[in-house]
Each structure stands twice: as C-alpha cells, then as structure tokens.
Design a protein around this motif. Structure first.
Motif, mmCIF file in Angstrom:
data_model
loop_
_atom_site.group_PDB
_atom_site.id
_atom_site.type_symbol
_atom_site.label_atom_id
_atom_site.label_comp_id
_atom_site.label_asym_id
_atom_site.label_seq_id
_atom_site.Cartn_x
_atom_site.Cartn_y
_atom_site.Cartn_z
ATOM 1 N N MET A 176 -9.164 3.988 -3.480
ATOM 2 C CA MET A 176 -9.010 3.981 -2.524
ATOM 3 C C MET A 176 -7.899 3.000 -1.941
ATOM 4 O O MET A 176 -6.951 3.373 -0.777
ATOM 5 N N GLU A 177 -8.858 1.800 -1.600
ATOM 6 C CA GLU A 177 -7.473 0.758 -1.129
ATOM 7 C C GLU A 177 -6.642 0.659 -0.912
ATOM 8 O O GLU A 177 -5.583 -0.088 -0.800
ATOM 9 N N SER A 178 -5.858 0.452 -2.422
ATOM 10 C CA SER A 178 -4.750 0.478 -2.698
ATOM 11 C C SER A 178 -3.816 1.352 -2.224
ATOM 12 O O SER A 178 -2.507 1.145 -1.835
ATOM 13 N N PHE A 179 -4.352 2.698 -1.743
ATOM 14 C CA PHE A 179 -3.589 3.693 -0.902
ATOM 15 C C PHE A 179 -3.529 3.877 0.057
ATOM 16 O O PHE A 179 -2.543 4.296 1.429
ATOM 17 N N LYS A 180 -4.007 2.735 0.969
ATOM 18 C CA LYS A 180 -4.441 2.731 2.322
ATOM 19 C C LYS A 180 -3.034 2.353 2.903
ATOM 20 O O LYS A 180 -2.712 1.163 2.606
ATOM 21 N N ASN A 181 -2.804 2.547 4.109
ATOM 22 C CA ASN A 181 -1.506 2.247 4.468
ATOM 23 C C ASN A 181 -0.274 2.438 3.971
ATOM 24 O O ASN A 181 0.549 1.188 3.987
ATOM 25 N N LYS A 182 0.151 3.082 3.451
ATOM 26 C CA LYS A 182 0.870 3.714 2.445
ATOM 27 C C LYS A 182 1.417 5.000 2.749
ATOM 28 O O LYS A 182 1.233 6.332 3.108
ATOM 29 N N VAL A 183 3.031 5.167 2.178
ATOM 30 C CA VAL A 183 3.581 6.416 2.050
ATOM 31 C C VAL A 183 4.167 7.022 0.568
ATOM 32 O O VAL A 183 4.720 6.336 0.746
ATOM 33 N N LEU A 184 3.190 8.006 0.516
ATOM 34 C CA LEU A 184 3.260 8.895 -1.216
ATOM 35 C C LEU A 184 4.425 9.721 -1.158
ATOM 36 O O LEU A 184 4.237 10.424 -0.354
ATOM 37 N N LEU A 185 4.816 9.633 -2.320
ATOM 38 C CA LEU A 185 5.941 10.728 -2.902
ATOM 39 C C LEU A 185 5.098 11.328 -3.239
ATOM 40 O O LEU A 185 4.831 11.066 -4.401
ATOM 41 N N GLY A 186 6.219 12.867 -3.438
ATOM 42 C CA GLY A 186 5.305 13.478 -3.918
ATOM 43 C C GLY A 186 4.956 14.884 -3.450
ATOM 44 O O GLY A 186 4.793 14.946 -2.021
ATOM 45 N N ASP A 187 4.348 15.946 -4.259
ATOM 46 C CA ASP A 187 3.955 17.387 -3.917
ATOM 47 C C ASP A 187 2.718 16.884 -3.037
ATOM 48 O O ASP A 187 1.215 16.336 -4.544
ATOM 49 N N ARG A 190 -0.373 19.083 -3.334
ATOM 50 C CA ARG A 190 -1.288 19.063 -3.818
ATOM 51 C C ARG A 190 -1.403 18.713 -4.919
ATOM 52 O O ARG A 190 -2.696 18.704 -5.307
ATOM 53 N N LYS A 191 -0.586 17.599 -5.736
ATOM 54 C CA LYS A 191 -0.667 16.480 -7.286
ATOM 55 C C LYS A 191 -1.183 15.765 -6.686
ATOM 56 O O LYS A 191 -1.976 14.892 -6.661
ATOM 57 N N VAL A 192 -0.659 14.813 -5.636
ATOM 58 C CA VAL A 192 -1.153 13.876 -5.083
ATOM 59 C C VAL A 192 -2.079 13.457 -4.454
ATOM 60 O O VAL A 192 -3.744 12.321 -4.831
ATOM 61 N N LEU A 193 -2.666 14.184 -3.536
ATOM 62 C CA LEU A 193 -4.181 14.500 -2.954
ATOM 63 C C LEU A 193 -5.238 14.754 -4.159
ATOM 64 O O LEU A 193 -6.005 13.485 -4.149
ATOM 65 N N LYS A 194 -4.936 14.638 -5.513
ATOM 66 C CA LYS A 194 -6.064 14.555 -6.486
ATOM 67 C C LYS A 194 -6.371 13.713 -7.104
ATOM 68 O O LYS A 194 -7.493 12.471 -7.541
ATOM 69 N N LYS A 195 -4.866 12.404 -6.514
ATOM 70 C CA LYS A 195 -5.419 10.563 -6.939
ATOM 71 C C LYS A 195 -6.376 10.163 -5.716
ATOM 72 O O LYS A 195 -6.690 8.531 -6.357
ATOM 73 N N LEU A 196 -6.262 10.963 -4.716
ATOM 74 C CA LEU A 196 -6.972 10.513 -4.054
ATOM 75 C C LEU A 196 -9.235 10.339 -4.119
ATOM 76 O O LEU A 196 -9.223 11.313 -4.492
#
Length: 310
Positions: free
Chosen positions: A1-12, A14-20
């Motif tokens: 989860m640390e790698s996603f903090k304070n980032k803006v992720l590109l994508g739908d 419904r798909k991106v949330l599955k990575k968290l």
C-alpha cells in the motif's frame, strides 16, 4: 500500500481498486459521474466536450453539464419510463461494482461520502448498502444559487397558442435545484465505537462547529473558487467544501489514508494534502491527471497541518 500513497493512479477505479490492500483506507470522499451522464457513454474529456458543445448556442441555461443521456426530453410514454428505469438499474449496478471493491479496502468504521444528484442519491445509497456499507446520513450541500431547468407551463402554452395561458402562471415542472446530496455510509464497526476507534482510528465524526455549536448536516455559505485556466474540468467542487468534509469525516491519526476513486480535478486530494493527510486518487481521464498534479504541487508545506494524534 505504501507504493500507492500520495499518488494519482490512472485507470477505471473498478480495476485499479483491486490493486489495493484490504482494510487500509480510513475514509473516502468522491464525486462520481451522475446518472444523467451515464447511459451508453464513456467519461473521457473528448466526450464531455462533445456533449457540452451541442448546447453551447442553445437556450439551455446551465451549459457546463455534459447533457446527452437521452433521458431528459421525449414523450413520456411507456417506453420512456421503461428506459428510464433500466438506466437507473444499470447505474446502480455500476455503482455496486466499484462500491464492492471500495468496501474491501476500507477499514472497519471508515466513512464513505458520495456526491450525487437529488434524483439518484437513493440509488447510490442502495448500491453502497448492497456492497456492505451501513447508511448513516445524507449531507446537504447548499449551493449559492440554483436555476430551474423544467417547463414554465404558462410560457409553453402561450408559445403553442393555447387560450388563457395566464391561468397557469407560476406552474412549472420542477423546483429550483439549489442543493446537492452527499450520501454518508460507513463500513460496519467492530462491536462499538470505542473498540473501532482504538483498533482502527475510525468511526467518529468531528462535530464541533466553528462557532462552538454542534455541526449540522447542512453545509452552506460555501464560497466558490476562482478556477485557474488550466483546470478545464466541468464540475469542480469548491475547495472550501472538500476541506470541510475532510475536517468532519477524516480521522487525524497516524496511518490515515483518504481515497477518491473519481478524482476529477483533484479537489479532495488537495484538501487532504493541506490537512497533512495521506491520500490516493484514481482518475480514468488522462488529461485530468495533469490538472491534479499541478494543483497538488501548488500546496506548499506551510499549508500542511500535522496530525492530531500519532
């Protein structure tokens, strides 16, 4: 989860949330596309601009909304109402898709706030409840002004040559739209508020108003922002409003992350950064990522505030 903090992720989302990861997000404040934007269309900037250009020279009073769902006009026959109902159910199913993943990544007691129109907020709440969330409230954001968008029957009858149109003076097909709904739901607690707070730092609302009174669920007298030229998003929420929601619903404890799965121009993320809170944004339109990054870069370290508890 640390790698996603304070980032803006590109994508739908419904798909991106599955990575968290499971049970890692403390709050969500988001403004997804409303139902009139939904039917059969994608939500990229070119589509939004196409639909806005269609009404640029028309008599439509509100020109910043990407109309074009096909549900506003037409003959109110059986087919129209059936299509309207099918659209609502399709929209509700779409909300359930992303809400299910959002539920998984939220901590117990996490607050989730979702903007929507007064017509469809109930369907958004139903979808969130189907995903597992528990309904807490509907917060009213009262705008500074509103424009009636329905039929003025007196003028309608006059234009069509009917007799005595003045008999219907003051009769319209709607009221002035002056507020937006914010659905407030919560992931179920662990037994009670105290245990949930001690284990996850979630579950509570900050209810002390600036004047010392108790915070209302009606938010008004919110000033609108002067939007910079590079921010071409069509429905930017006031930063003051999003800061208020962050103050009330996002806990100030170590490990707090607020997420916005429909980041738009990034106002939720800017409000979180100004409060010194970690955030995650998700946005499907690539051109909006640049807008978000510019806005986040404009938040200086002096504006950021420390956590209350650690």
């Amino acid at each position: 989860m640390e790698s996603f903090k304070n980032k803006v992720l590109l994508g739908d989302c419904r798909k991106v949330l599955k990575k968290l990861s499971d049970s890692t997000v403390s709050a969500c404040i988001t403004d997804p596309p409303y139902n009139y934007e939904f039917i059969g269309h994608k939500w990229d900037d070119s589509e939004i601009q196409r639909r806005k250009n269609r009404i640029k020279d028309s008599k439509t009073l509100v020109k910043n909304i990407p109309y074009g769902s096909g549900l506003a006009g037409g003959v109110r026959n059986e087919r129209w109402y059936r299509r309207n109902r099918e659209n609502i159910l399709e929209y509700e199913d779409w909300c359930l898709e992303w809400a299910t993943e959002l539920f998984r990544i939220c901590k117990p007691g996490a607050s989730v706030l979702v903007f929507n129109s007064t017509r469809t907020i109930a369907h958004v709440q139903v979808a969130l409840e189907k995903a597992g969330f528990y309904a807490r409230d509907i917060v009213v954001y009262r705008r500074s002004s509103g424009i009636p968008k329905g039929i003025n029957m007196e003028k309608n009858l006059e234009q069509k040559g009917y007799a005595n149109p003045e008999n219907w003076q003051g009769w319209h097909s709607c009221l002035r739209s002056e507020w937006e709904a914010i659905c407030v739901v919560q992931k179920p607690l662990v037994n009670n508020y105290t245990q949930t707070l001690l284990e996850y730092g979630t579950g509570l609302f900050y209810a002390k108003h600036e004047d010392g009174g108790f915070q209302s669920n009606i938010l008004e007298n919110i000033k609108r922002d002067k939007t910079p030229d590079y921010n071409v998003h069509c429905t930017v929420k006031p930063l003051e409003l999003m800061k208020k929601l962050v103050d009330i619903f996002v806990p100030r404890v170590e490990g707090t992350i607020v997420i916005d799965p429909f980041a738009g121009s990034g106002t939720t993320l800017v409000a979180a950064k100004q409060a010194g809170i970690d955030y995650i944004g998700i946005e499907v339109e690539p051109s909006y990522i640049d807008i978000i990054e510019k806005r986040l870069q404009s938040v200086s370290e002096l504006q950021e505030m420390p956590l209350l508890f650690s």
